[in-house]
Design an enzyme around this catalytic site. Sequence first.
Site, PDB file in Angstrom:
ATOM      1  N   TYR A  52       2.402  40.576 -10.254  1.00 27.73           N
ATOM      2  CA  TYR A  52       1.187  41.360 -10.519  1.00 27.73           C
ATOM      3  C   TYR A  52       0.423  40.742 -11.669  1.00 27.73           C
ATOM      4  O   TYR A  52       1.026  40.382 -12.677  1.00 27.73           O
ATOM      5  CB  TYR A  52       1.538  42.809 -10.877  1.00 27.73           C
ATOM      6  CG  TYR A  52       1.255  43.748  -9.735  1.00 27.73           C
ATOM      7  CD1 TYR A  52      -0.072  44.044  -9.405  1.00 27.73           C
ATOM      8  CD2 TYR A  52       2.269  44.298  -8.971  1.00 27.73           C
ATOM      9  CE1 TYR A  52      -0.351  44.873  -8.331  1.00 27.73           C
ATOM     10  CE2 TYR A  52       1.990  45.127  -7.904  1.00 27.73           C
ATOM     11  CZ  TYR A  52       0.671  45.412  -7.591  1.00 27.73           C
ATOM     12  OH  TYR A  52       0.386  46.217  -6.536  1.00 27.73           O
ATOM     13  N   GLU A  54      -2.924  42.175 -12.690  1.00 24.16           N
ATOM     14  CA  GLU A  54      -4.148  42.978 -12.819  1.00 24.16           C
ATOM     15  C   GLU A  54      -4.881  42.614 -14.102  1.00 24.16           C
ATOM     16  O   GLU A  54      -4.260  42.420 -15.145  1.00 24.16           O
ATOM     17  CB  GLU A  54      -3.812  44.472 -12.829  1.00 24.16           C
ATOM     18  CG  GLU A  54      -3.585  45.033 -11.442  1.00 24.16           C
ATOM     19  CD  GLU A  54      -3.248  46.522 -11.453  1.00 24.16           C
ATOM     20  OE1 GLU A  54      -3.459  47.189 -12.484  1.00 24.16           O
ATOM     21  OE2 GLU A  54      -2.760  47.008 -10.421  1.00 24.16           O
ATOM     22  N   ASP A 198     -25.600  35.921   0.759  1.00 23.05           N
ATOM     23  CA  ASP A 198     -24.267  35.952   1.366  1.00 23.05           C
ATOM     24  C   ASP A 198     -24.090  34.634   2.113  1.00 23.05           C
ATOM     25  O   ASP A 198     -24.594  34.473   3.230  1.00 23.05           O
ATOM     26  CB  ASP A 198     -24.163  37.152   2.314  1.00 23.05           C
ATOM     27  CG  ASP A 198     -22.803  37.232   3.010  1.00 23.05           C
ATOM     28  OD1 ASP A 198     -22.057  36.236   2.971  1.00 23.05           O
ATOM     29  OD2 ASP A 198     -22.513  38.282   3.598  1.00 23.05           O
ATOM     30  N   THR A 224     -17.104  33.829   1.623  1.00 21.81           N
ATOM     31  CA  THR A 224     -15.703  33.675   1.983  1.00 21.81           C
ATOM     32  C   THR A 224     -15.259  32.295   1.503  1.00 21.81           C
ATOM     33  O   THR A 224     -16.086  31.440   1.166  1.00 21.81           O
ATOM     34  CB  THR A 224     -15.497  33.725   3.505  1.00 21.81           C
ATOM     35  OG1 THR A 224     -16.290  32.686   4.085  1.00 21.81           O
ATOM     36  CG2 THR A 224     -15.907  35.062   4.092  1.00 21.81           C
ATOM     37  N   LYS A 227     -14.213  29.714   5.648  1.00 28.34           N
ATOM     38  CA  LYS A 227     -15.079  29.239   6.744  1.00 28.34           C
ATOM     39  C   LYS A 227     -15.400  27.764   6.482  1.00 28.34           C
ATOM     40  O   LYS A 227     -14.462  26.972   6.432  1.00 28.34           O
ATOM     41  CB  LYS A 227     -16.291  30.151   6.869  1.00 28.34           C
ATOM     42  CG  LYS A 227     -15.877  31.601   7.247  1.00 28.34           C
ATOM     43  CD  LYS A 227     -17.048  32.545   7.462  1.00 28.34           C
ATOM     44  CE  LYS A 227     -16.544  33.959   7.776  1.00 28.34           C
ATOM     45  NZ  LYS A 227     -17.650  34.951   7.855  1.00 28.34           N
ATOM     46  N   ARG A 233      -7.865  32.150   3.464  1.00 27.26           N
ATOM     47  CA  ARG A 233      -8.627  33.353   3.801  1.00 27.26           C
ATOM     48  C   ARG A 233      -8.841  34.139   2.515  1.00 27.26           C
ATOM     49  O   ARG A 233      -7.872  34.531   1.862  1.00 27.26           O
ATOM     50  CB  ARG A 233      -7.875  34.249   4.796  1.00 27.26           C
ATOM     51  CG  ARG A 233      -7.550  33.621   6.116  1.00 27.26           C
ATOM     52  CD  ARG A 233      -7.299  34.664   7.180  1.00 27.26           C
ATOM     53  NE  ARG A 233      -8.582  35.065   7.737  1.00 27.26           N
ATOM     54  CZ  ARG A 233      -9.322  34.315   8.545  1.00 27.26           C
ATOM     55  NH1 ARG A 233      -8.911  33.126   8.924  1.00 27.26           N
ATOM     56  NH2 ARG A 233     -10.474  34.752   8.990  1.00 27.26           N
TER      57      ARG A 233
HETATM   58  C1  LIG Z   1     -17.667  36.277   7.692  1.00 25.43           C
HETATM   59  C2  LIG Z   1     -18.736  36.974   6.961  1.00 25.43           C
HETATM   60  C3  LIG Z   1     -18.476  37.900   5.926  1.00 25.43           C
HETATM   61  C4  LIG Z   1     -17.137  38.431   5.531  1.00 25.43           C
HETATM   62  O1  LIG Z   1     -16.085  38.259   6.259  1.00 25.43           O
HETATM   63  P1  LIG Z   1     -14.600  38.802   6.070  1.00 25.43           P
HETATM   64  O2  LIG Z   1     -14.117  38.726   7.460  1.00 25.43           O
HETATM   65  O3  LIG Z   1     -14.634  40.175   5.510  1.00 25.43           O
HETATM   66  O4  LIG Z   1     -13.934  37.830   5.138  1.00 25.43           O
HETATM   67  C5  LIG Z   1     -19.535  38.386   5.206  1.00 25.43           C
HETATM   68  N1  LIG Z   1     -20.788  38.028   5.478  1.00 25.43           N
HETATM   69  C6  LIG Z   1     -21.087  37.148   6.452  1.00 25.43           C
HETATM   70  C7  LIG Z   1     -22.516  36.783   6.680  1.00 25.43           C
HETATM   71  C8  LIG Z   1     -20.080  36.615   7.247  1.00 25.43           C
HETATM   72  O5  LIG Z   1     -20.386  35.791   8.249  1.00 25.43           O
END
Ligand SMILES: *Cc1c(COP(=O)(O)O)cnc(C)c1O
Length: 415
Positions: A52, A54, A198, A224, A227, A233
């Site tokens: 942990y 935190e 995002d 993320t 990707k 992940r």
């Molecule tokens: C993939 C994605 C996320 C978040 O994905 P999680 O599956 O929660 O990790 C957020 N915004 C966009 C635009 C995405 O394509």
Amino acid sequence: MNRSLHQADAQVYRIMQDELERQKTTLMLIPSENYASRAVMAAMGSVFTNKYAEGYPYKRFYNGCEFYDELEQLAIDRATELFGADHANVQLHTGSQANMATYYALLKPGDKIMALSVATGGHLTHGSPISFSGQFYESHFYGLDPDTDRLNYDMIMEAAKEVRPRLIIAGYSAYPRIIDFKRFREIADEVGAYLMADIAHISGLVAAEAHPTPVPYADVITSTTHKTLRGPRGALILCKQEYADQIDRAVFPGIQAGPLMQIIAAKAVCFKEAQEFGFREYQRQIVRNCQALGQALLEEGFTLVTGGTDNHLLLVDLRNKQITGREAADLMEAAGMVVNKNLIPGDPAPATETSGIRPGTPGLTSRGMKEPEMKLVGQWIARVIHEGRDNPEVLEEVRGQVQGLCEAFPIYEDL
Ligand SMILES: *Cc1c(COP(=O)(O)O)cnc(C)c1O
């Protein structure tokens, strides 16, 4: 404690071997997926899972954190350097939580947010009525230009002036073109809104300067790490210094407690890999490959939404092929090409069927494939969709060709 996975749980081990075989022998065409490096996976499966931690580096609520402080600070420093951002929070478990934490930091329940809807390429967490984001906040949507299926910044400005949202979101799951974050900043300034970028899908491209960066323009950036960034992940938030404390408090103790330190270790490895020269070349090749795949599909008579791509994904409009996205994706899977169905702008079909597919090239490019292989894949996709219905021989034949290509471009050498 000392048994191997194989010894401790033969069932899980067997399922894992099956999955490894699937990954080895099929083409990963889902643009949000990738192959993490052996180094990233080693960090994820490490003793860092046992503790942990935190709090934040040098401000922990648990004893015994000296190496966790060093580790998380390293990940933070690498993230800010990689993206040129003021501040990074690397504790987010997923991209959805990065968005949740950002709203929690900047907004009050009921505040107005504005984004692109899921049906036109946005994400569930951008205000969809079936997500917390559409229930805790008053969500509004800007559209795509109906003539071009692209972002039209004049239209977005008009929509923003009408709604006057507290937060504008730029960043998508199924948009094949460049996003002009500078224009979004101007729109946000005009209406007094925060701007959140995002970049879940495109963060690898952004890190490698294969897509313009939102860092000078956005107040907060969420992404993320699994990707195009090709890490574990997980997720991260980048922000301007003035929001650093607000963001950190929103993540912990706001919406999360203990961080996943083994994943933070893997994020640190991922950020280092992303600073290496090969990564810049990799991201550029992803885009070149995607354009080559698009070209191959155009030559086979397919329609691409916006006519092509600037990034790592294509949105294919299948309406002229008399096949739904679901059926096309299932045929492709039977031939060893794993893709996902996707709504296209103005799609007349429901989300469970769709009129499109969304192929992408991060996975194929990680295997070392280049333009000539993309041309082959485009031809195989065409063959399967044109001739594969009720035709198991065609599917079997393409499956064999796919397998041959997979063998020529292996994923993990010694697995
Ligand atoms: C993939 C994605 C996320 C978040 O994905 P999680 O599956 O929660 O990790 C957020 N915004 C966009 C635009 C995405 O394509």
